[in-house]
Motif scaffolding. Structure first.
Motif, PDB file in Angstrom:
ATOM      1  N   TYR A 144       0.793  -1.223   0.000  1.00  0.00           N
ATOM      2  CA  TYR A 144       0.000   0.000   0.000  1.00  0.00           C
ATOM      3  C   TYR A 144       0.833   1.284   0.000  1.00  0.00           C
ATOM      4  CZ  TYR A 144      -3.548  -3.384   1.566  1.00  0.00           C
ATOM      5  OH  TYR A 144      -4.380  -4.470   1.670  1.00  0.00           O
ATOM      6  N   TYR A 145       1.739   1.416   0.972  1.00  0.00           N
ATOM      7  CA  TYR A 145       2.426   2.697   1.143  1.00  0.00           C
ATOM      8  C   TYR A 145       3.322   3.051  -0.047  1.00  0.00           C
ATOM      9  CZ  TYR A 145       1.265   1.556   6.054  1.00  0.00           C
ATOM     10  OH  TYR A 145       0.640   1.174   7.213  1.00  0.00           O
ATOM     11  N   GLU A 146       4.237   2.132  -0.372  1.00  0.00           N
ATOM     12  CA  GLU A 146       5.200   2.436  -1.441  1.00  0.00           C
ATOM     13  C   GLU A 146       4.534   2.659  -2.798  1.00  0.00           C
ATOM     14  OE1 GLU A 146       8.050  -0.720  -1.066  1.00  0.00           O
ATOM     15  OE2 GLU A 146       9.123   0.284   0.583  1.00  0.00           O
ATOM     16  N   PRO A 147       3.575   1.797  -3.222  1.00  0.00           N
ATOM     17  CA  PRO A 147       2.910   2.052  -4.500  1.00  0.00           C
ATOM     18  C   PRO A 147       2.081   3.348  -4.478  1.00  0.00           C
ATOM     19  CG  PRO A 147       2.584  -0.223  -3.839  1.00  0.00           C
ATOM     20  CD  PRO A 147       3.182   0.488  -2.671  1.00  0.00           C
ATOM     21  N   PHE A 148       1.439   3.647  -3.346  1.00  0.00           N
ATOM     22  CA  PHE A 148       0.619   4.864  -3.268  1.00  0.00           C
ATOM     23  C   PHE A 148       1.479   6.117  -3.361  1.00  0.00           C
ATOM     24  CE2 PHE A 148      -1.665   8.204  -0.841  1.00  0.00           C
ATOM     25  CZ  PHE A 148      -2.811   8.287  -1.632  1.00  0.00           C
ATOM     26  N   LEU A 174     -17.947   7.319   5.883  1.00  0.00           N
ATOM     27  CA  LEU A 174     -17.331   7.001   4.594  1.00  0.00           C
ATOM     28  C   LEU A 174     -18.327   7.100   3.443  1.00  0.00           C
ATOM     29  CD1 LEU A 174     -15.139   3.896   5.567  1.00  0.00           C
ATOM     30  CD2 LEU A 174     -14.432   6.293   5.437  1.00  0.00           C
ATOM     31  N   ASP A 175     -17.853   7.645   2.329  1.00  0.00           N
ATOM     32  CA  ASP A 175     -18.646   7.690   1.095  1.00  0.00           C
ATOM     33  C   ASP A 175     -18.084   6.599   0.177  1.00  0.00           C
ATOM     34  OD1 ASP A 175     -19.805   8.140  -1.348  1.00  0.00           O
ATOM     35  OD2 ASP A 175     -19.329  10.288  -1.433  1.00  0.00           O
ATOM     36  N   TYR A 176     -18.796   5.470   0.096  1.00  0.00           N
ATOM     37  CA  TYR A 176     -18.271   4.309  -0.645  1.00  0.00           C
ATOM     38  C   TYR A 176     -18.192   4.548  -2.146  1.00  0.00           C
ATOM     39  CZ  TYR A 176     -17.842   1.318   3.417  1.00  0.00           C
ATOM     40  OH  TYR A 176     -17.419   0.776   4.612  1.00  0.00           O
ATOM     41  N   SER A 177     -18.894   5.555  -2.656  1.00  0.00           N
ATOM     42  CA  SER A 177     -18.789   5.866  -4.091  1.00  0.00           C
ATOM     43  C   SER A 177     -17.396   6.387  -4.430  1.00  0.00           C
ATOM     44  CB  SER A 177     -19.848   6.893  -4.501  1.00  0.00           C
ATOM     45  OG  SER A 177     -19.574   8.165  -3.925  1.00  0.00           O
ATOM     46  N   LYS A 178     -16.672   6.877  -3.407  1.00  0.00           N
ATOM     47  CA  LYS A 178     -15.305   7.370  -3.612  1.00  0.00           C
ATOM     48  C   LYS A 178     -14.267   6.293  -3.289  1.00  0.00           C
ATOM     49  CE  LYS A 178     -16.420  12.197  -2.617  1.00  0.00           C
ATOM     50  NZ  LYS A 178     -16.197  13.327  -1.677  1.00  0.00           N
ATOM     51  N   LEU A 179     -14.752   5.130  -2.831  1.00  0.00           N
ATOM     52  CA  LEU A 179     -13.839   4.053  -2.421  1.00  0.00           C
ATOM     53  C   LEU A 179     -13.945   2.825  -3.318  1.00  0.00           C
ATOM     54  CD1 LEU A 179     -14.467   4.246   1.448  1.00  0.00           C
ATOM     55  CD2 LEU A 179     -12.565   5.242   0.169  1.00  0.00           C
ATOM     56  N   GLY A 180     -14.593   2.966  -4.459  1.00  0.00           N
ATOM     57  CA  GLY A 180     -14.728   1.835  -5.383  1.00  0.00           C
ATOM     58  C   GLY A 180     -16.029   1.070  -5.235  1.00  0.00           C
ATOM     59  N   ASN A 205      -6.349  16.391   6.054  1.00  0.00           N
ATOM     60  CA  ASN A 205      -5.965  15.668   4.832  1.00  0.00           C
ATOM     61  C   ASN A 205      -7.005  14.625   4.433  1.00  0.00           C
ATOM     62  OD1 ASN A 205      -3.394  17.017   4.737  1.00  0.00           O
ATOM     63  ND2 ASN A 205      -2.719  15.669   6.381  1.00  0.00           N
ATOM     64  N   LYS A 206      -8.264  14.931   4.656  1.00  0.00           N
ATOM     65  CA  LYS A 206      -9.323  13.953   4.420  1.00  0.00           C
ATOM     66  C   LYS A 206      -9.346  13.451   2.972  1.00  0.00           C
ATOM     67  CE  LYS A 206     -14.278  13.086   4.656  1.00  0.00           C
ATOM     68  NZ  LYS A 206     -15.623  13.627   4.886  1.00  0.00           N
ATOM     69  N   ASP A 207      -9.208  14.346   2.001  1.00  0.00           N
ATOM     70  CA  ASP A 207      -9.257  13.940   0.589  1.00  0.00           C
ATOM     71  C   ASP A 207      -8.155  12.940   0.259  1.00  0.00           C
ATOM     72  OD1 ASP A 207     -11.458  15.500   0.192  1.00  0.00           O
ATOM     73  OD2 ASP A 207     -10.406  17.144  -0.797  1.00  0.00           O
ATOM     74  N   ALA A 208      -6.944  13.224   0.752  1.00  0.00           N
ATOM     75  CA  ALA A 208      -5.817  12.314   0.506  1.00  0.00           C
ATOM     76  C   ALA A 208      -6.025  10.994   1.238  1.00  0.00           C
ATOM     77  CB  ALA A 208      -4.503  12.968   0.952  1.00  0.00           C
ATOM     78  N   ALA A 209      -6.622  11.066   2.433  1.00  0.00           N
ATOM     79  CA  ALA A 209      -6.906   9.841   3.206  1.00  0.00           C
ATOM     80  C   ALA A 209      -7.888   8.955   2.439  1.00  0.00           C
ATOM     81  CB  ALA A 209      -7.478  10.211   4.571  1.00  0.00           C
ATOM     82  N   VAL A 210      -8.910   9.577   1.854  1.00  0.00           N
ATOM     83  CA  VAL A 210      -9.890   8.826   1.066  1.00  0.00           C
ATOM     84  C   VAL A 210      -9.220   8.190  -0.151  1.00  0.00           C
ATOM     85  CG1 VAL A 210     -11.937   9.065  -0.413  1.00  0.00           C
ATOM     86  CG2 VAL A 210     -11.897  10.138   1.846  1.00  0.00           C
ATOM     87  N   ALA A 229      -9.038   4.187  -0.921  1.00  0.00           N
ATOM     88  CA  ALA A 229      -9.551   3.681  -2.208  1.00  0.00           C
ATOM     89  C   ALA A 229      -8.482   2.856  -2.906  1.00  0.00           C
ATOM     90  CB  ALA A 229      -9.992   4.844  -3.094  1.00  0.00           C
ATOM     91  N   PHE A 230      -7.239   3.343  -2.881  1.00  0.00           N
ATOM     92  CA  PHE A 230      -6.122   2.623  -3.501  1.00  0.00           C
ATOM     93  C   PHE A 230      -5.894   1.280  -2.802  1.00  0.00           C
ATOM     94  CE2 PHE A 230      -1.670   1.393  -3.602  1.00  0.00           C
ATOM     95  CZ  PHE A 230      -1.368   1.469  -4.947  1.00  0.00           C
ATOM     96  N   ALA A 231      -5.903   1.300  -1.459  1.00  0.00           N
ATOM     97  CA  ALA A 231      -5.634   0.087  -0.678  1.00  0.00           C
ATOM     98  C   ALA A 231      -6.784  -0.919  -0.745  1.00  0.00           C
ATOM     99  CB  ALA A 231      -5.358   0.465   0.779  1.00  0.00           C
ATOM    100  N   SER A 232      -7.927  -0.506  -1.276  1.00  0.00           N
ATOM    101  CA  SER A 232      -9.083  -1.406  -1.372  1.00  0.00           C
ATOM    102  C   SER A 232      -9.239  -2.028  -2.753  1.00  0.00           C
ATOM    103  CB  SER A 232     -10.368  -0.632  -1.011  1.00  0.00           C
ATOM    104  OG  SER A 232     -10.275  -0.101   0.291  1.00  0.00           O
ATOM    105  N   THR A 233      -8.307  -1.718  -3.666  1.00  0.00           N
ATOM    106  CA  THR A 233      -8.382  -2.295  -5.015  1.00  0.00           C
ATOM    107  C   THR A 233      -7.961  -3.762  -4.977  1.00  0.00           C
ATOM    108  OG1 THR A 233      -6.100  -1.637  -5.524  1.00  0.00           O
ATOM    109  CG2 THR A 233      -7.868  -0.079  -6.137  1.00  0.00           C
ATOM    110  N   PRO A 234      -8.444  -4.598  -5.909  1.00  0.00           N
ATOM    111  CA  PRO A 234      -8.053  -6.015  -5.936  1.00  0.00           C
ATOM    112  C   PRO A 234      -6.541  -6.188  -6.071  1.00  0.00           C
ATOM    113  CG  PRO A 234      -9.851  -5.604  -7.486  1.00  0.00           C
ATOM    114  CD  PRO A 234      -9.410  -4.271  -6.977  1.00  0.00           C
ATOM    115  N   GLU A 235      -5.917  -5.324  -6.887  1.00  0.00           N
ATOM    116  CA  GLU A 235      -4.471  -5.450  -7.140  1.00  0.00           C
ATOM    117  C   GLU A 235      -3.665  -5.231  -5.854  1.00  0.00           C
ATOM    118  OE1 GLU A 235      -6.700  -4.696 -10.723  1.00  0.00           O
ATOM    119  OE2 GLU A 235      -6.568  -3.490  -8.884  1.00  0.00           O
ATOM    120  N   ALA A 236      -3.990  -4.152  -5.133  1.00  0.00           N
ATOM    121  CA  ALA A 236      -3.256  -3.838  -3.902  1.00  0.00           C
ATOM    122  C   ALA A 236      -3.506  -4.903  -2.834  1.00  0.00           C
ATOM    123  CB  ALA A 236      -3.669  -2.458  -3.385  1.00  0.00           C
ATOM    124  N   GLN A 237      -4.747  -5.363  -2.739  1.00  0.00           N
ATOM    125  CA  GLN A 237      -5.069  -6.367  -1.716  1.00  0.00           C
ATOM    126  C   GLN A 237      -4.436  -7.730  -2.020  1.00  0.00           C
ATOM    127  OE1 GLN A 237      -8.961  -6.658  -0.113  1.00  0.00           O
ATOM    128  NE2 GLN A 237      -8.651  -4.700   0.890  1.00  0.00           N
TER     129      GLN A 237
END
Length: 342
Positions: free
Chosen positions: A41-45, A97-103, A262-267, A271-279
């Motif tokens: 998560y961290y390094e790719p993000f 959380l707004d799940y439309s912004k999290l995939g 930093n809410k926008d960046a946190a979201v 979202a990035f960490a919840s993708t199939p690829e990252a997981q």
């Protein structure tokens, strides 16, 4: 000339924030889990332009509460255990959380979706032993209690949670019926009585790193343990084995402390960490199950075989009942503390 320099300085002064790299603070529980998060998560993000500053903690919700109440929030994304998600949400400590912004929710496990937290991974508390030291193969919690068949001490986490459930399964209660039985006065009595049988042989643990150390040192013959800790030890060349029957699984969640600047960046990070690829990448680095179901298709059979979410490992598993422990946990933990001290 002076006027031109002033204009230039003014322009540069306003341009500076655009050049300053944004950063977010992500809080985790440390250890092998933190290392896996760093790689997946961290390094790719960070390649998207936002630096991740990792911080370790031990789940102290009071620290988040203090930040929120004083309006000095310095943590942007925090990993929390399931009991803390609902409690923190009720207390207004976390952003909704707004799940439309999290995939979206469609590909997530149902248990991964809550108002203030999104599941990161599925982990399990299981039985484990040292394949180089133990004779035979324990296959049930009744075996864990059988000191004649498997002589030696037993490692158990110091607390009521999990141990009472394991005690009832050792009594022959089916996983599906455990919480129904434990909710009754007779059921709780039965669980404590069963624990008392084993009490002289119990070696308590409080930190997740301890059970594998106990097994390697030969201090215990069998122990309860977080499955990821066994995976981490085996990656270092140990030969520790897991018995998945009657394991209790649960999830950890990402939350965003209320009021982070930093809410926008946190979201974006979540979202990035919840993708199939990252997981999928995360699951390759530690044996915790993805919460995005599409990640499973990206994993090989060997990796899948070590996950608590694989069909073979989860068929006789029990989901940690958050509502039960929210309702009755305080009373049972007090009783356990009194029992353990006797």
């Amino acid at each position: 000339m002076k006027k031109t320099l002033l204009s230039l300085a003014f322009a540069v002064g306003f341009a500076l924030p655009a050049f300053a790299q944004q950063q977010i603070t992500v809080v985790n529980f440390g250890g092998a889990n933190a290392n896996a998060q760093k790689k997946a998560y961290y390094e790719p993000f960070e390649k998207t332009g936002t630096k991740v500053v990792p911080v370790e903690y031990n789940g102290e919700q009071a620290r988040i509460k203090a930040m929120v109440e004083t309006k000095k929030v310095t943590w942007d994304v925090v990993e929390v255990e399931s009991p803390d998600v609902a409690r923190g949400c009720d207390e207004g400590l976390f952003e909704k959380l707004d799940y439309s912004k999290l995939g979206g929710k469609a590909d997530l496990l149902p248990a991964a979706v809550s108002d203030c937290g999104i599941g990161i991974f599925v982990w399990s508390t299981v039985m484990a032993y040292n394949g180089d030291k133990l004779k035979g193969t324990p296959s049930t919690w009744a075996d864990f209690w059988d000191l004649k068949k498997f002589p030696g001490k037993r490692g158990m986490r110091k607390g009521a949670r999990y141990n009472l459930e394991f005690a009832l399964m050792a009594e022959g209660v089916k996983p599906a019926d455990v919480y129904k039985v434990l909710a009754t006065k007779e059921g709780a009595e039965r669980a404590f009585k069963k624990l008392t049988e084993l009490k002289p042989s119990i070696q308590w643990w409080e930190a997740g790193a301890q059970p594998p150390q106990f097994l390697v040192a030969g201090d215990v013959a069998l122990t309860t343990v977080f499955n990821g800790r066994i995976d981490a030890a085996n990656r270092e060349g140990k030969n520790l084995k897991i018995t998945w029957t009657g394991g209790i699984y649960d999830l950890d969640y990402w939350v965003i402390p209320k009021g982070t600047p930093n809410k926008d960046a946190a979201v974006r990070f979540i979202a990035f960490a919840s993708t199939p690829e990252a997981q999928a990448e995360y699951a390759k680095n530690i044996a915790y199950g993805p919460t995005n179901t599409k990640a499973l298709a990206k994993l090989d059979a060997k990796t899948l075989g070590n996950l608590p979410t694989s069909p073979a490992n989860s068929k006789d598993a029990l989901q940690f009942n958050l509502k039960f422990w929210a309702d009755q946990g305080e009373e049972l933990e007090k009783r356990f503390a009194s029992w353990a001290a006797q």
